[in-house]
Design a protein around this motif. Structure first.
Motif, PDB file in Angstrom:
ATOM      1  N   LEU A  65     -34.184   0.965   5.428  1.00 12.13           N
ATOM      2  CA  LEU A  65     -34.770   0.122   4.385  1.00 12.13           C
ATOM      3  C   LEU A  65     -35.282  -1.162   5.021  1.00 12.13           C
ATOM      4  O   LEU A  65     -34.532  -1.849   5.721  1.00 12.13           O
ATOM      5  CB  LEU A  65     -33.713  -0.192   3.319  1.00 12.13           C
ATOM      6  N   GLY A  66     -36.551  -1.477   4.797  1.00 13.66           N
ATOM      7  CA  GLY A  66     -37.084  -2.683   5.403  1.00 13.66           C
ATOM      8  C   GLY A  66     -38.516  -2.944   5.010  1.00 13.66           C
ATOM      9  O   GLY A  66     -38.994  -2.489   3.964  1.00 13.66           O
ATOM     10  N   GLY A 112     -44.518  -6.166   4.004  1.00 12.87           N
ATOM     11  CA  GLY A 112     -44.477  -7.518   3.481  1.00 12.87           C
ATOM     12  C   GLY A 112     -43.302  -7.849   2.600  1.00 12.87           C
ATOM     13  O   GLY A 112     -43.287  -8.909   1.970  1.00 12.87           O
ATOM     14  N   THR A 113     -42.294  -6.976   2.542  1.00  8.20           N
ATOM     15  CA  THR A 113     -41.210  -7.211   1.582  1.00  8.20           C
ATOM     16  C   THR A 113     -39.961  -7.785   2.247  1.00  8.20           C
ATOM     17  O   THR A 113     -39.542  -7.331   3.302  1.00  8.20           O
ATOM     18  CB  THR A 113     -40.837  -5.913   0.842  1.00  8.20           C
ATOM     19  N   PRO A 114     -39.347  -8.772   1.632  1.00  3.70           N
ATOM     20  CA  PRO A 114     -38.105  -9.368   2.133  1.00  3.70           C
ATOM     21  C   PRO A 114     -36.873  -8.681   1.546  1.00  3.70           C
ATOM     22  O   PRO A 114     -36.977  -7.778   0.713  1.00  3.70           O
ATOM     23  CB  PRO A 114     -38.217 -10.812   1.634  1.00  3.70           C
ATOM     24  N   LEU A 119     -33.550  -5.510  -2.334  1.00  2.00           N
ATOM     25  CA  LEU A 119     -32.427  -5.410  -3.270  1.00  2.00           C
ATOM     26  C   LEU A 119     -32.880  -4.779  -4.592  1.00  2.00           C
ATOM     27  O   LEU A 119     -32.198  -3.909  -5.141  1.00  2.00           O
ATOM     28  CB  LEU A 119     -31.847  -6.799  -3.515  1.00  2.00           C
ATOM     29  N   VAL A 120     -34.036  -5.221  -5.095  1.00  2.00           N
ATOM     30  CA  VAL A 120     -34.576  -4.648  -6.329  1.00  2.00           C
ATOM     31  C   VAL A 120     -34.917  -3.168  -6.124  1.00  2.00           C
ATOM     32  O   VAL A 120     -34.745  -2.345  -7.020  1.00  2.00           O
ATOM     33  CB  VAL A 120     -35.824  -5.433  -6.791  1.00  2.00           C
ATOM     34  N   ARG A 121     -35.390  -2.811  -4.937  1.00  2.00           N
ATOM     35  CA  ARG A 121     -35.858  -1.459  -4.644  1.00  2.00           C
ATOM     36  C   ARG A 121     -34.750  -0.478  -4.270  1.00  2.00           C
ATOM     37  O   ARG A 121     -34.979   0.734  -4.283  1.00  2.00           O
ATOM     38  CB  ARG A 121     -36.846  -1.502  -3.465  1.00  2.00           C
ATOM     39  N   GLU A 140     -33.529  -3.594   7.770  1.00  2.00           N
ATOM     40  CA  GLU A 140     -34.399  -4.350   8.686  1.00  2.00           C
ATOM     41  C   GLU A 140     -35.303  -5.275   7.885  1.00  2.00           C
ATOM     42  O   GLU A 140     -36.303  -4.848   7.334  1.00  2.00           O
ATOM     43  CB  GLU A 140     -35.223  -3.373   9.535  1.00  2.00           C
ATOM     44  N   PHE A 141     -34.941  -6.577   7.826  1.00  6.58           N
ATOM     45  CA  PHE A 141     -35.777  -7.551   7.131  1.00  6.58           C
ATOM     46  C   PHE A 141     -35.901  -8.861   7.911  1.00  6.58           C
ATOM     47  O   PHE A 141     -36.357  -9.870   7.363  1.00  6.58           O
ATOM     48  CB  PHE A 141     -35.202  -7.855   5.742  1.00  6.58           C
ATOM     49  N   ALA A 142     -35.527  -8.870   9.172  1.00  4.80           N
ATOM     50  CA  ALA A 142     -35.428 -10.125   9.925  1.00  4.80           C
ATOM     51  C   ALA A 142     -36.765 -10.802  10.165  1.00  4.80           C
ATOM     52  O   ALA A 142     -36.816 -12.018  10.376  1.00  4.80           O
ATOM     53  CB  ALA A 142     -34.717  -9.892  11.262  1.00  4.80           C
ATOM     54  N   VAL A 143     -37.864 -10.042  10.156  1.00  7.23           N
ATOM     55  CA  VAL A 143     -39.176 -10.660  10.347  1.00  7.23           C
ATOM     56  C   VAL A 143     -39.899 -10.867   9.025  1.00  7.23           C
ATOM     57  O   VAL A 143     -41.003 -11.403   9.005  1.00  7.23           O
ATOM     58  CB  VAL A 143     -40.059  -9.839  11.321  1.00  7.23           C
ATOM     59  N   ASN A 144     -39.294 -10.452   7.923  1.00  7.85           N
ATOM     60  CA  ASN A 144     -39.886 -10.630   6.597  1.00  7.85           C
ATOM     61  C   ASN A 144     -39.220 -11.734   5.799  1.00  7.85           C
ATOM     62  O   ASN A 144     -39.864 -12.388   4.974  1.00  7.85           O
ATOM     63  CB  ASN A 144     -39.820  -9.332   5.791  1.00  7.85           C
TER      64      ASN A 144
END
Length: 406
Positions: A65-66, A112-114, A119-121, A140-144
């Motif tokens: 997920l990211g 483009g998603t943080p 969390l919503v998805r 994986e969201f460290a760059v978003n």
């Protein structure tokens, strides 16, 4: 062998698994890079159990997920992204007997998603797609993520909700790298450590391993890896599994009684219509926007249920009565190439103007923006209203999604 990979093979972390070495690195340098990527082994009990299930031929459900890196943005076919390469390597290494037939995979990346939108998805894009809670979840969201408190809470709620839903789920925190800016791992590490998660840092591997990594071979642009860079990410995950398999088993850690970041966003429920806590009067926002942000793997909009007010709509504003302590609203920024013009909408909470959001902001690409519009310690009854700003009544606006915490 995939195009662009060196012909040299190596034994990964001393285990009997061989993979091609990307980016013309030597065997020693590549292992040094992978060793540096292993930021923390975490508590290994859940991950060892997943490895055992794969090897026994049991059904195992895996999701990544990211953002766009997870979606497979790489300057090539999205299947060359790290998530799909990782699944392929898992099948070759831990599910040889079944040829991977016992492994079920969902690449749940969205550009483009943080963490907050992740969390919503989570329920709809991971659990519902798999038809099962994941046994193994890579986040994986460290760059978003922006690094603000909202994103930190969203990141923690993702981890916590996954573990609450299934205490056996092995969660891995993966911190991708960016060529032109630093990622958000400093803000994420304390949260991941609070839950004793294994952590992989591609930023540490590429920038701090002491290995001369050619950025032109790793990156396709300012943030997205080339297929070879994605190969590094997949091998970093495989290296974690190899190290985990060799290590003595830890005693399984319990879910922490308290969140690290409060008030917690854990327990968020996506709004798909009325329920016992939500009553919606859509007004002029009563259409469905078929041009929401799309997924590479389906070429379809990822938010088929939304609240869209077209530029030709006339009538009342969107109104919602809700009992909650937190509410996330996600809106669309219209693609600049589309003929319909989107405009600014005002959001009122309990009769007071909370914010104005521009659905027609410059350089939009049908991308989603998530905002926390209610944030309290205890649940209360609220009224939320969305209406077009003065002067923008002849423009469109789409509420893409919403989620609340009771």
């Amino acid at each position: 062998m995939r195009k662009g990979l060196a012909s040299t093979f190596f034994l990964l972390a001393g285990m009997a698994m061989t993979f091609a070495i990307p980016m013309n690195l030597s065997k020693g340098d590549y292992q040094k890079l992978l060793d540096k990527s292993l930021l923390s082994k975490g508590n290994n009990a859940r991950l060892k159990a997943v490895i055992s299930k794969m090897e026994k031929g049991e059904e195992v459900y895996i999701a990544c997920l990211g953002g766009s890196v997870t979606e497979g943005e790489c300057g090539g076919d999205y299947h060359q992204g790290y998530a799909y390469q990782f699944f392929d390597k898992l099948s070759q290494t831990y599910a040889k007997k079944t040829k991977g037939a016992n492994l079920h995979f969902d690449g749940a990346g969205l550009s483009g998603t943080p963490s907050t939108l992740g969390l919503v998805r989570y329920q709809s894009d991971v659990v519902d797609v798999l038809g099962h809670v994941p046994d193994l979840l890579v986040i994986e969201f460290a760059v978003n993520d922006s690094g603000d408190f909202f994103c930190q809470r969203g990141f923690e709620a993702l981890i916590r909700d996954a573990l609450i839903q299934n205490d056996d789920t092995a969660v891995i925190a993966l911190f991708s790298d960016a060529k032109s800016y630093k990622n958000q791992q400093p803000n994420m590490i304390p949260i991941a450590r609070h839950y004793s998660l294994p952590m992989i840092s591609i930023q540490d591997a590429v920038e701090n391993s002491g290995v001369a990594v050619d950025e032109n071979l790793f990156f396709n642009d300012y943030v997205h890896p080339k297929p070879a860079g994605h190969e590094v990410m997949a091998d970093a995950l495989m290296n974690l599994l190899a190290v985990t398999k060799k290590a003595a088993a830890d005693e399984k850690n319990a879910l922490p009684a308290e969140c690290l970041k409060n008030p917690s966003l854990s327990g968020l429920k996506r709004i798909l219509g009325d329920d016992e806590n939500v009553k919606i009067s859509a007004g002029a926002f009563n259409k469905n926007d078929a041009q929401t942000q799309s997924l590479k793997k389906t070429n379809k909009g990822n938010f088929p249920q939304n609240w869209y007010r077209s530029s030709r709509s006339k009538g009342d504003s969107f109104k919602m009565d809700i009992e909650c302590r937190s509410l996330i609203l996600v809106y669309k920024v219209q693609g600049s190439w589309l003929s319909e013009k989107f405009g600014k909408a005002e959001v009122y909470v309990d009769g007071k103007l909370f914010a104005t959001y521009d659905g027609g902001a410059k350089n939009g690409w049908n991308n989603c923006e998530s905002r926390l519009i209610i944030d309290e310690k205890e649940a209360k009854k609220h009224t939320v209203e969305v209406k077009m700003a003065q002067g923008d009544e002849d423009k469109g606006f789409t509420i893409v999604a919403m989620g609340y915490v009771k």
